[in-house]
Structures are given as structure tokens and as C-alpha cells.
Design a protein around this motif. Structure first.
Motif, short mmCIF file in Angstrom:
data_model
loop_
_atom_site.label_atom_id
_atom_site.label_comp_id
_atom_site.label_asym_id
_atom_site.label_seq_id
_atom_site.Cartn_x
_atom_site.Cartn_y
_atom_site.Cartn_z
N ALA A 103 0.82 -1.22 0.00
CA ALA A 103 0.00 0.00 0.00
C ALA A 103 0.85 1.26 0.00
CB ALA A 103 -0.94 0.00 1.21
N THR A 104 2.11 1.14 0.41
CA THR A 104 2.95 2.34 0.51
C THR A 104 4.02 2.37 -0.58
OG1 THR A 104 4.64 1.37 1.96
CG2 THR A 104 2.67 2.30 3.04
N GLY A 105 3.90 1.46 -1.53
CA GLY A 105 4.91 1.41 -2.59
C GLY A 105 6.29 1.13 -2.02
N GLY A 106 6.32 0.41 -0.90
CA GLY A 106 7.60 0.03 -0.30
C GLY A 106 8.15 1.06 0.67
N LEU A 107 7.45 2.18 0.87
CA LEU A 107 7.95 3.23 1.77
C LEU A 107 7.69 2.86 3.23
CD1 LEU A 107 6.67 6.45 -0.08
CD2 LEU A 107 9.01 5.55 -0.07
N GLU A 108 8.50 3.41 4.11
CA GLU A 108 8.28 3.22 5.55
C GLU A 108 7.37 4.31 6.12
OE1 GLU A 108 8.65 0.73 7.37
OE2 GLU A 108 9.79 -0.46 5.92
N THR A 109 6.79 5.11 5.24
CA THR A 109 5.79 6.09 5.67
C THR A 109 4.46 5.70 5.04
OG1 THR A 109 6.41 7.47 3.79
CG2 THR A 109 7.42 8.01 5.93
N VAL A 110 3.38 6.25 5.58
CA VAL A 110 2.06 5.98 5.01
C VAL A 110 1.24 7.27 5.02
CG1 VAL A 110 1.09 5.23 7.25
CG2 VAL A 110 0.00 4.51 5.11
N ALA A 111 0.44 7.44 3.98
CA ALA A 111 -0.45 8.60 3.88
C ALA A 111 -1.82 8.20 4.41
CB ALA A 111 -0.54 9.05 2.43
N VAL A 112 -2.40 9.00 5.30
CA VAL A 112 -3.72 8.69 5.88
C VAL A 112 -4.63 9.91 5.86
CG1 VAL A 112 -3.19 6.77 7.43
CG2 VAL A 112 -2.71 9.08 8.17
N ARG A 113 -5.92 9.64 5.68
CA ARG A 113 -6.87 10.74 5.84
C ARG A 113 -8.26 10.23 6.19
NH1 ARG A 113 -10.32 13.78 2.21
NH2 ARG A 113 -10.84 12.64 0.31
N VAL A 114 -9.06 11.12 6.80
CA VAL A 114 -10.47 10.84 7.09
C VAL A 114 -11.29 11.73 6.16
CG1 VAL A 114 -12.30 10.91 8.83
CG2 VAL A 114 -9.94 10.36 9.52
N PRO A 115 -11.95 11.12 5.16
CA PRO A 115 -12.68 11.94 4.18
C PRO A 115 -13.97 12.52 4.76
CG PRO A 115 -13.03 9.61 3.74
CD PRO A 115 -12.07 9.68 4.90
N ASP A 116 -14.38 13.65 4.23
CA ASP A 116 -15.58 14.31 4.72
C ASP A 116 -16.73 14.11 3.74
OD1 ASP A 116 -17.34 15.82 6.13
OD2 ASP A 116 -16.47 17.76 5.58
N HIS A 117 -17.22 12.88 3.67
CA HIS A 117 -18.35 12.59 2.78
C HIS A 117 -19.20 11.53 3.47
CE1 HIS A 117 -20.80 11.34 -0.57
NE2 HIS A 117 -20.31 12.32 -1.31
N PRO A 118 -20.52 11.77 3.58
CA PRO A 118 -21.34 10.83 4.34
C PRO A 118 -21.28 9.40 3.81
CG PRO A 118 -22.71 12.46 3.16
CD PRO A 118 -21.28 12.92 3.07
N VAL A 119 -21.20 9.24 2.48
CA VAL A 119 -21.18 7.88 1.92
C VAL A 119 -19.84 7.20 2.23
CG1 VAL A 119 -21.27 6.52 -0.21
CG2 VAL A 119 -22.87 8.42 0.13
N ALA A 120 -18.74 7.96 2.08
CA ALA A 120 -17.42 7.38 2.39
C ALA A 120 -17.35 7.01 3.86
CB ALA A 120 -16.32 8.39 2.04
N LEU A 121 -17.84 7.88 4.73
CA LEU A 121 -17.77 7.61 6.17
C LEU A 121 -18.65 6.42 6.54
CD1 LEU A 121 -17.66 11.27 7.54
CD2 LEU A 121 -15.80 9.58 7.56
N ALA A 122 -19.81 6.34 5.91
CA ALA A 122 -20.71 5.20 6.19
C ALA A 122 -20.03 3.89 5.77
CB ALA A 122 -22.04 5.38 5.47
N LEU A 123 -19.37 3.91 4.62
CA LEU A 123 -18.67 2.70 4.15
C LEU A 123 -17.54 2.35 5.11
CD1 LEU A 123 -18.10 0.49 2.03
CD2 LEU A 123 -16.55 2.12 0.91
N LEU A 124 -16.74 3.34 5.48
CA LEU A 124 -15.60 3.08 6.37
C LEU A 124 -16.08 2.54 7.72
CD1 LEU A 124 -13.52 6.22 5.40
CD2 LEU A 124 -12.78 3.84 5.11
N GLU A 125 -17.19 3.07 8.20
CA GLU A 125 -17.72 2.57 9.47
C GLU A 125 -18.25 1.15 9.33
OE1 GLU A 125 -20.36 5.70 10.88
OE2 GLU A 125 -18.52 6.90 11.05
N ALA A 126 -19.00 0.90 8.25
CA ALA A 126 -19.55 -0.44 8.04
C ALA A 126 -18.43 -1.46 7.86
CB ALA A 126 -20.48 -0.44 6.83
N PHE A 127 -17.38 -1.07 7.16
CA PHE A 127 -16.28 -1.99 6.88
C PHE A 127 -15.42 -2.20 8.12
CE2 PHE A 127 -11.82 -2.37 5.23
CZ PHE A 127 -11.92 -3.71 4.89
#
Ligand code: TXA
Ligand code: MG
Length: 326
Positions: A103-127
Motif C-alpha cells: 500500500a505504501t509502494g515500499g515506503l516506511e511512511t504511510v499517507a492517511v486521511r479521514v474523508p468528509d463525505h457521508p457515503v465514504a464515512l458510512a462505508l468506512l464505518e460499516a467496513f
């Protein structure tokens, strides 16, 4: 049609079984997979035609989950997460053990975010877990801001498309490198430099010339099929007419100007006055000009303040030199 509760449940099941789900966010549509499933993550790269060394963003349901996914959270990162999430800000931090190197293309860092969209948040919560999602376009092309754009671009390569209507922000998230306790903008986006400065109490660092190590940094990216040429705002009309005379099918992104300005071109998009409306519309305009058969798009850079910084960044990359194969 906006996604229903049963669509969300179905999409969460698709993620659990290793499939790909296109999901709306406030910035652009993403192509999501279970972040902890290397095989599913691999499918994202194949669907996009994206080189496997290019890192993805892990999307989370809430800022409280940050510590589950990254190794250590400096105070500056915590401050930005608390202030801007959910929202169009991505933080690059040290990779936690849950995040596979795929997921990081081999990097020791990772990019993260919490999107501000009701459908995305509902999916992330359900998953329940993290969802790695790049923009749901073919590598190098314009990001999708509607579900129809996703279907047109990725078709059968995606198992399920969640429709959440057109994206509010329209350009991707701002990526901030927050490792090491400082904040450096790696990609301008929906959260402006001014917004960041107001919260940090000092200007964020903007690295001058970063080496090409991530796809957003390639000279040509976010590009429509038509060639994009940038000129001074007051020269847009004249350059368009000249190119038209030379036989091009010219599309124009016409800056707001005195009423009554007409341009002889194949297709003209009159730009809105507000940078927010411009950002929201930008990728749709470029797609529309492609659909109308333009082979050349003439545009100019907006003032590089507020959202204008992200718009100018995308236009420069759209106008950047293309790889020979493209
Ligand atoms: O708004 C967005 O950010 C959208 C939505 C779907 O969330 N996503 C998006 O993803 O734009 P993508 O993959 O098209 O761009 C993510 C960018 C990569 O191009 C890369 O530049 C950067 O995030 N990135 C990811 N991980 C990184 C890392 N560990 N270090 C530096 N940059 C990273
Ligand atoms: Mg992208």
C-alpha cells in the motif's frame, strides 16, 4: 442516485472479499480496497495501470483510529488531524505494522486521511478497517468527480460503484508530510496553505523541487487527452483564435472577464468567479472538452492563493510534457 444503506453494506462485503469499490469523497472519487489485503491492493494498481511503487492513501472512519495505523504521531500531526478531519487533508506519517508495504509502494511512511463525505464515512464505518484508495482514474489522467466519470474510465475493473453525487471540493486532498514534527506541503489541495498556517501559527514548508518519487509529482499528471497550453489570462482569446486558424479544435477555459468577451473556438467553458466553484468544476471541464473532441485546450493560471494554488498545480501538470506513449 445516491447510495442506499444496502449499497453500503454490499460495498463493505465487496471490500471484505478482496474486491474493489469506487467511493465518493469530498475531493474526488477513490478506488478503494481493504488496506490490509495485499492481493486486493495489488488489484488497484492493475486497474489503474499505476506503477506499484507509487504509494496510496489509507482512508479511515475517524481521527481516533490514527494511532492504529501509524507508528508515532508528532504533536503537529495530532493538531492538524484534530482540526481538519474529516476533511481534504492527508498526513504522511511513519507506517504502522497494519499497513502492508504494497500500500505504501515500499515506503516506511504511510499517507492517511479521514474523508468528509457521508457515503465514504458510512462505508468506512460499516467496513471497520482502513481503505486504501487512489483517485479512481487511469494513471496520469484526470480524477473523477462523479460516479459516471468512474464508470466511463474504469468500467469492469471496479466491482462496485457507490454513487454519492458530484464531489464538493473537486481537487484532491492537500498532502502534508508530518513526519519529524514539522509540516511540509507535498501536494496542494482542498485545505489551503492559508488554512494550514492559521492552525500551525507559522507557514507550512513548501518543498521547492521534489524528486519524482510519487505520482502526484510527475510533470504530466491530471491530464486530459487534449494537449493543454497555458497563456497569460489576457491572451487566452487571441491565442485560441490563432490556434483555431491553424486548424486545431480548440477548447478554452475562459477566465472571468468583462461581460461580452467572445472567443472564436470549438468549445468555450466560461470559468466561475469563485475559486471554490472553479476547483469543483475543473476536472469536469477538462473531461467535457475532451468529449467535445478538442485536441488543444488553452487556459491560464489563476492567482496562486487559497484554492488557486491547487488549481494552478493541476493545470501545470496537465500542461506538463507527456510520456512518448501517451
Ligand atoms: O483527495 C484525495 O487525496 C484522493 C481521495 C480519493 O482521497 N486520493 C488521491 O489519491 O488523490 P492518489 O493516489 O491519486 O494520490 C495520492 C498521493 C500519491 O500520488 C502520492 O503523491 C501521495 O499521495 N502519497 C501517498 N503515500 C505517500 C507517502 N508515504 N509519502 C509521500 N507521498 C505519498
Ligand atoms: Mg490521483
Amino acid at each position: 442516485m445516491t447510495a442506499t444503506t444496502s449499497d453500503i453494506e454490499k460495498a463493505a462485503d465487496v471490500l471484505r472479499s478482496g474486491g474493489l469499490v469506487a467511493l465518493p469523497t469530498e475531493t474526488v472519487y477513490g478506488l478503494g480496497a481493504n488496506a490490509e489485503d495485499p492481493a486486493a491492493v495489488g488489484r488497484i494498481f492493475r486497474a489503474k495501470g499505476r506503477p506499484p511503487t507509487h504509494p496510496l492513501i489509507v482512508h479511515l472512519a475517524a481521527a481516533e483510529q490514527l494511532d492504529d495505523w501509524v507508528e508515532d504521531v508528532p504533536a503537529t500531526a495530532r493538531l492538524l488531524a484534530e482540526h481538519f478531519w474529516p476533511g481534504p487533508l492527508t498526513l504522511v506519517l511513519r507506517r504502522g505494522r497494519r499497513v502492508p508495504l504494497e500500500a505504501t509502494g515500499g515506503l516506511e511512511t504511510v499517507a492517511v486521511r479521514v474523508p468528509d463525505h457521508p457515503v465514504a464515512l458510512a462505508l468506512l464505518e460499516a467496513f471497520g478497517g482502513g481503505v486504501t484508495a487512489p483517485s479512481a482514474n487511469r494513471f496520469g489522467s484526470v480524477s473523477p468527480t462523479t460516479a459516471d466519470h468512474v464508470r466511463a474510465e474504469l468500467g469492469d475493473a471496479v466491482d462496485f460503484v457507490l454513487d454519492g453525487g458530484p464531489c464538493e471540493v473537486g481537487v484532491e486532498s492537500t498532502i502534508v508530510d508530518a513526519t519529524g514534527g514539522t509540516a511540509a506541503i507535498l501536494r496542494p489541495g482542498g485545505v489551503t496553505r492559508e488554512d494550514l498556517e492559521a492552525v500551525l501559527g507559522r507557514p507550512p514548508a513548501v518543498p521547492s523541487a521534489s524528486p519524482v518519487r510519487v505520482p502526484g509529482q510527475h510533470p504530466s499528471h491530471y491530464a486530459p487527452r487534449a494537449r493543454v497550453v497555458l497563456v497569460e489570462p489576457e491572451k487566452v482569446a487571441a491565442e485560441a483564435e490563432l490556434a483555431q486558424e491553424l486548424g486545431h479544435r480548440v477548447g478554452v477555459l475562459l477566465p472571468p472577464s468583462p461581460a461580452g468577451t467572445t472567443v472564436g473556438a470549438h468549445a468555450v467553458v466560461p470559468l466561475p468567479d469563485s475559486p471554490a466553484a472553479y476547483a469543483r468544476g475543473l476536472y469536469g471541464y477538462l473531461r467535457r472538452l475532451d468529449e467535445q473532441g478538442c485536441d488543444l485546450i488553452i487556459a491560464s493560471l489563476p492567482a496562486e492563493e487559497g484554492l488557486g494554488l491547487a488549481i494552478a498545480n493541476r493545470l501545470r501538470r496537465a500542461a506538463g510534457p507527456r510520456p512518448a506513449a501517451q
